[in-house]
Design a protein around this motif. Structure first.
Motif, PDB file in Angstrom:
ATOM      1  N   PHE A  99      44.373 -68.093  49.720  1.00 52.26           N
ATOM      2  CA  PHE A  99      44.565 -67.554  48.377  1.00 52.26           C
ATOM      3  C   PHE A  99      45.026 -66.096  48.426  1.00 52.26           C
ATOM      4  CE2 PHE A  99      40.964 -70.650  47.957  1.00 52.26           C
ATOM      5  CZ  PHE A  99      41.765 -71.682  47.516  1.00 52.26           C
ATOM      6  N   ILE A 100      44.437 -65.325  49.355  1.00 55.76           N
ATOM      7  CA  ILE A 100      44.870 -63.933  49.501  1.00 55.76           C
ATOM      8  C   ILE A 100      46.311 -63.890  49.992  1.00 55.76           C
ATOM      9  CG2 ILE A 100      44.489 -61.782  50.757  1.00 55.76           C
ATOM     10  CD1 ILE A 100      41.573 -62.276  50.688  1.00 55.76           C
ATOM     11  N   MET A 101      46.647 -64.776  50.932  1.00 52.51           N
ATOM     12  CA  MET A 101      48.014 -64.815  51.447  1.00 52.51           C
ATOM     13  C   MET A 101      49.008 -65.145  50.333  1.00 52.51           C
ATOM     14  SD  MET A 101      49.466 -66.916  54.768  1.00 52.51           S
ATOM     15  CE  MET A 101      48.014 -66.568  55.730  1.00 52.51           C
ATOM     16  N   ALA A 102      48.643 -66.096  49.482  1.00 48.44           N
ATOM     17  CA  ALA A 102      49.519 -66.454  48.363  1.00 48.44           C
ATOM     18  C   ALA A 102      49.676 -65.271  47.409  1.00 48.44           C
ATOM     19  CB  ALA A 102      48.947 -67.662  47.619  1.00 48.44           C
ATOM     20  N   GLU A 103      48.583 -64.544  47.172  1.00 50.60           N
ATOM     21  CA  GLU A 103      48.609 -63.389  46.260  1.00 50.60           C
ATOM     22  C   GLU A 103      49.478 -62.269  46.822  1.00 50.60           C
ATOM     23  OE1 GLU A 103      47.444 -61.366  42.759  1.00 50.60           O
ATOM     24  OE2 GLU A 103      46.914 -63.412  43.339  1.00 50.60           O
ATOM     25  N   VAL A 104      49.348 -62.004  48.129  1.00 49.85           N
ATOM     26  CA  VAL A 104      50.052 -60.877  48.755  1.00 49.85           C
ATOM     27  C   VAL A 104      51.532 -61.182  48.963  1.00 49.85           C
ATOM     28  CG1 VAL A 104      50.213 -59.502  50.876  1.00 49.85           C
ATOM     29  CG2 VAL A 104      47.982 -59.970  49.871  1.00 49.85           C
TER      30      VAL A 104
ATOM     31  N   ALA B 154      46.245 -50.529  42.426  1.00 52.88           N
ATOM     32  CA  ALA B 154      46.798 -50.010  43.684  1.00 52.88           C
ATOM     33  C   ALA B 154      45.744 -49.996  44.785  1.00 52.88           C
ATOM     34  CB  ALA B 154      47.342 -48.598  43.481  1.00 52.88           C
ATOM     35  N   GLY B 155      44.481 -50.249  44.412  1.00 53.85           N
ATOM     36  CA  GLY B 155      43.407 -50.194  45.396  1.00 53.85           C
ATOM     37  C   GLY B 155      42.325 -51.204  45.116  1.00 53.85           C
ATOM     38  N   ILE B 156      41.188 -50.731  44.600  1.00 51.29           N
ATOM     39  CA  ILE B 156      40.009 -51.580  44.440  1.00 51.29           C
ATOM     40  C   ILE B 156      40.266 -52.762  43.506  1.00 51.29           C
ATOM     41  CG2 ILE B 156      37.636 -51.625  43.542  1.00 51.29           C
ATOM     42  CD1 ILE B 156      37.389 -48.709  44.606  1.00 51.29           C
ATOM     43  N   LEU B 157      41.044 -52.565  42.447  1.00 51.50           N
ATOM     44  CA  LEU B 157      41.343 -53.658  41.514  1.00 51.50           C
ATOM     45  C   LEU B 157      42.608 -54.424  41.908  1.00 51.50           C
ATOM     46  CD1 LEU B 157      40.620 -51.933  38.061  1.00 51.50           C
ATOM     47  CD2 LEU B 157      39.050 -53.170  39.561  1.00 51.50           C
ATOM     48  N   GLY B 158      43.058 -54.224  43.149  1.00 49.11           N
ATOM     49  CA  GLY B 158      44.309 -54.826  43.615  1.00 49.11           C
ATOM     50  C   GLY B 158      44.152 -56.251  44.115  1.00 49.11           C
ATOM     51  N   PRO B 159      44.982 -56.646  45.085  1.00 54.60           N
ATOM     52  CA  PRO B 159      45.051 -58.053  45.507  1.00 54.60           C
ATOM     53  C   PRO B 159      43.729 -58.659  45.962  1.00 54.60           C
ATOM     54  CG  PRO B 159      46.867 -56.799  46.455  1.00 54.60           C
ATOM     55  CD  PRO B 159      45.967 -55.813  45.798  1.00 54.60           C
ATOM     56  N   THR B 160      42.906 -57.882  46.686  1.00 53.22           N
ATOM     57  CA  THR B 160      41.665 -58.467  47.198  1.00 53.22           C
ATOM     58  C   THR B 160      40.704 -58.815  46.058  1.00 53.22           C
ATOM     59  OG1 THR B 160      40.799 -56.236  47.564  1.00 53.22           O
ATOM     60  CG2 THR B 160      41.805 -57.343  49.442  1.00 53.22           C
ATOM     61  N   THR B 161      40.576 -57.918  45.086  1.00 56.13           N
ATOM     62  CA  THR B 161      39.704 -58.214  43.940  1.00 56.13           C
ATOM     63  C   THR B 161      40.348 -59.249  43.029  1.00 56.13           C
ATOM     64  OG1 THR B 161      38.665 -56.033  44.020  1.00 56.13           O
ATOM     65  CG2 THR B 161      38.540 -57.210  41.933  1.00 56.13           C
TER      66      THR B 161
END
Length: 731
Positions: A387-392, A273-280
């Protein structure tokens, strides 16, 4: 220098003989930051080995032996923290014999801090034995007094000491050794607990208190490393968001929310939900893989070849080095993922050469900053944003890369026209044939483009991004075997070491952005912002878009592209989607403004980096780069009015919008630079601006009106200046 071409065969032969084999050297060298330690002896060997192991771990985990997702991400962050605290100092270095060097007794204070840090780490092993022996959970008193409190004390004290601790550049201070042990303790505890049923208790009253202590220590470690590698901007923004978690219940209006307890928030923020979320998730897969790819390209000197190729292809045109900057920085920036980093690597070569052919220092720095920033929107890699856009969004990566094509072409065309018109207006020359490498020689090494071609081909053949990136990395090594810079075992290990070192900044930034994303999702502030945007859209959708643009730029100022987009996508994009904008259009809108925050005054990282090389005023350079990159501030609004810009629609619609937008961008550049085929009068500039806006808008009737204005101006300028006003010869 005369502009008359030299047609003498003997002179031509002489120029060929004098032409340098290469002009770009050192573009592929690793950039060493001012606070980066330079170890020698066994310490260098230790950290080189750690970097190689870290990069290899990702290659193996992604392709051969996958780990459990949360455990993999925890190790990913912990490795970057350990490497980061080993390599980057918390303050400036002391020189040999420097009287301001920290006293010896402070070393012993730091060594004393190893006791609570080591004690917390030992407790993790004892907990593991207890759980392995059948214990369902650990006693809260043990988690608090024997793990949490010692860990928080050691982490906080070591961070505070490191701010004022001055040591020579070749030595690892004990304060940072304490922080490395703390990072190991945090990771060990979280991996242990998250691989038991207790993982399901995060965010509830039943969550072990140890998770909150580990998350707090982990958050402090991430914030401090981010400060060291990316500056204060992202840390300050993160601190404001963290303050909001506990101050929010006391705020009035739409900012207020019911509130979260310490345990509930911190037990959940170090999850997906935070640090281990989409960005990581993205930094631990796609970003680290493409950093390894970029490191292999650097180790095989492909970056030098890209720049030399650009010089050979465009160096002789008017204002040649500026056009080389556009091509070279676009290629390099697409891969390396940071605008400022790209400015430093390619700008050190192109900016002095631009000044040599007549560009003022301010213009030279601005052109490099605008071109390097454009690399972040260039498919197929787009820095790391795609890649972030695809993940989100869940939209396939290949669809995002294809959608980005026309906007990227428009941006680089705009920068090219700005550069070309300025060169024509000021009568600048290109570089002489004897100043640049011969195209005929460089074209024989065109096979060095193979890794990028293989990457693109593999992606569009349906291979996963992981597999395509791995194939491209392997091909970079293979292609080097037929080039002058062959990669053997030593060079491959050097590339892996380089990748490990290069990854630290972007991983710290992504983890820090994850902290902000966690605050947004857990407090619901993003939803409240969406409702505010919806209210503004009730008055005017254009006003809502303008408001969203300002927030995206504001959130991105001083932040690397990846973090800027991740935060803006969490805050702004949902609001745009709620007012009826397609998800792809909304995310591209946010992404573009997050990217161009790097050249937007008053905090423009790419422009500041360029000003440092050109020697000009930083604020003046940022204003000039804003002007050169003006198209990037207009193109996102084109997405909204003409979704065909993002390949959404029939081929006829896409073709019409693409052609008219291209002509509109050319007119816009002519308006800004006051030059078309010759000098442009004030009234012509106003008409040009009107015609440019008509064609950029994308409607059928506005396109016709814009084409009529453009055609009229074309005939008028051709009639007045013929083939173009003769520039004043320079040089």
């Amino acid at each position: 220098m005369s502009n008359t071409p030299d047609t003498r065969p003997s002179g031509e032969d002489e120029l060929i003989d004098k032409a340098p084999e290469t002009i770009a050297a050192g573009v592929d060298e690793e950039v060493v930051e001012s606070n980066r330690r330079l170890f020698t002896g066994w310490q260098w060997l230790l950290f080189a080995t750690l970097a190689i192991v870290y990069a290899t771990f990702h290659l193996v985990s992604l392709n051969v032996y996958p780990m459990e997702t949360w455990s993999f991400r925890i190790v990913h962050i912990a490795g970057a923290l350990i490497l980061g605290y080993g390599l980057f100092a918390g303050t400036r270095f002391a020189g040999e014999g420097d009287t301001t060097r920290s006293p010896a007794w402070l070393d012993w204070v730091c060594y004393a801090l190893l006791i609570p840090a080591g004690y917390a780490l030992v407790q993790v092993f004892l907990m593991q034995q207890a759980i392995g022996g059948g214990a369902m959970r650990i006693e809260p008193n043990i988690e608090a007094w024997h793990f949490g409190y010692p860990l928080i004390f050691a982490t906080t004290a070591a961070i505070l000491i490191s701010w004022g601790y001055r040591q020579v550049r070749e030595k690892l201070p004990p304060a940072d050794l304490v922080l490395m042990v703390c990072a190991l303790a945090v990771a060990g505890y979280l991996i242990l607990i998250y691989n038991t049923p207790l993982r399901a208790s995060t965010g509830t009253a039943f969550a072990p208190i140890g998770i909150s202590y580990a998350a707090l220590a982990g958050s402090l470690l991430i914030l401090e490393l981010t400060r060291r590698v990316a500056g204060l901007a992202l840390v300050i923004i993160s601190a404001l968001f963290l303050t909001y978690v506990f101050a929010g219940p006391y705020l009035p209006g739409f900012l207020g929310y019911p509130g979260l307890s310490f345990n509930r928030f911190f037990s959940q923020v170090y999850t997906d939900a935070g640090i281990l979320g989409p960005t990581t998730a993205v930094s631990s897969t796609y970003i680290i893989l493409f950093i390894i790819f970029a490191a292999f390209l650097q180790a095989s000197k492909v970056g030098d070849y890209f720049v030399n190729f650009a010089f050979a292809a465009a160096g002789r045109t008017r204002g040649g080095p500026a056009k080389v900057s556009i091509f070279a920085s676009g290629l390099m920036g697409m891969i390396n993922g940071t605008s400022a980093g790209n400015v430093v690597s390619t700008g050190s070569l192109t900016i002095p050469l631009m000044k040599k052919v007549g560009y003022p220092g301010r213009s030279a720095g601005a052109i490099e900053a605008a071109a390097s920033t454009g690399g972040q929107i260039m498919p197929p890699i787009m820095g790391a944003g795609a890649f972030i856009m695809a993940e989100v969004t869940g939209i396939p990566y290949t669809e995002i890369a294809v959608s980005a094509l026309i906007p990227a072409i428009l941006y680089f065309l705009s920068v090219y026209c700005m550069v070309d018109f300025e060169a024509a207006r000021k009568g600048m020359r290109g570089m002489r044939k004897d100043e640049i490498p011969l195209f005929s020689k460089l074209v024989k090494q065109v096979y060095l483009f193979a890794p990028i071609i293989i990457l693109i081909a593999a992606l569009f053949m349906g291979y996963s991004v992981i597999r395509a990136g791995t194939l491209a990395t392997a091909s970079a090594a293979v292609v080097s075997w037929i080039s002058p810079n062959k990669m053997g075992i030593r060079e491959i290990l050097k590339a892996l070491q380089l990748a490990g070192n290069m990854s630290i900044q972007i991983i710290a930034v992504c983890a820090c952005a994850g902290l902000i994303v966690g605050v947004i999702s857990l407090t619901g502030v993003g939803a409240r912002f969406s409702s505010l945007l919806l209210g503004v859209a009730g008055v005017s959708q254009l006003l809502a878009l303008f408001f969203a643009m300002c927030i995206s730029i504001l959130l991105g100022m001083g932040m690397p592209t990846t973090a800027a987009y991740a935060v803006a996508a969490s805050v702004v994009a949902p609001g745009l989607i709620n007012i009826g904008i397609q998800p792809l259009v909304a995310h591209f809108f946010v992404f573009y403004f997050a990217v161009v925050s790097a050249i937007t005054p008053p905090v423009a990282l790419a422009s500041y980096a360029a000003a440092g090389i050109s020697g000009d005023n930083a604020m003046g350079t940022s204003v000039a780069s804003f002007k050169i990159g003006l198209a990037a501030f207009i193109v996102p609004f084109m997405f909204y009015y003409s979704p065909a810009m993002l390949m959404e629609g029939s081929w006829m619609q896409i073709l019409r919008v693409g052609v008219t937008a291209t002509l509109g961008i050319v007119l816009l550049a002519a308006t800004v630079q006051a030059w078309f085929f010759g000098p442009v009068k004030v009234w012509m500039r106003l008409v040009m601006l009107l015609g440019a806006m008509f064609m950029i808008y994308g409607g059928i009737y506005t396109d016709i009106a814009g084409l009529a204005i453009g055609g009229g101006l074309f005939m008028l300028q051709r009639g007045s200046h013929g083939g173009g006003a003769k520039p004043v010869a320079s040089g």
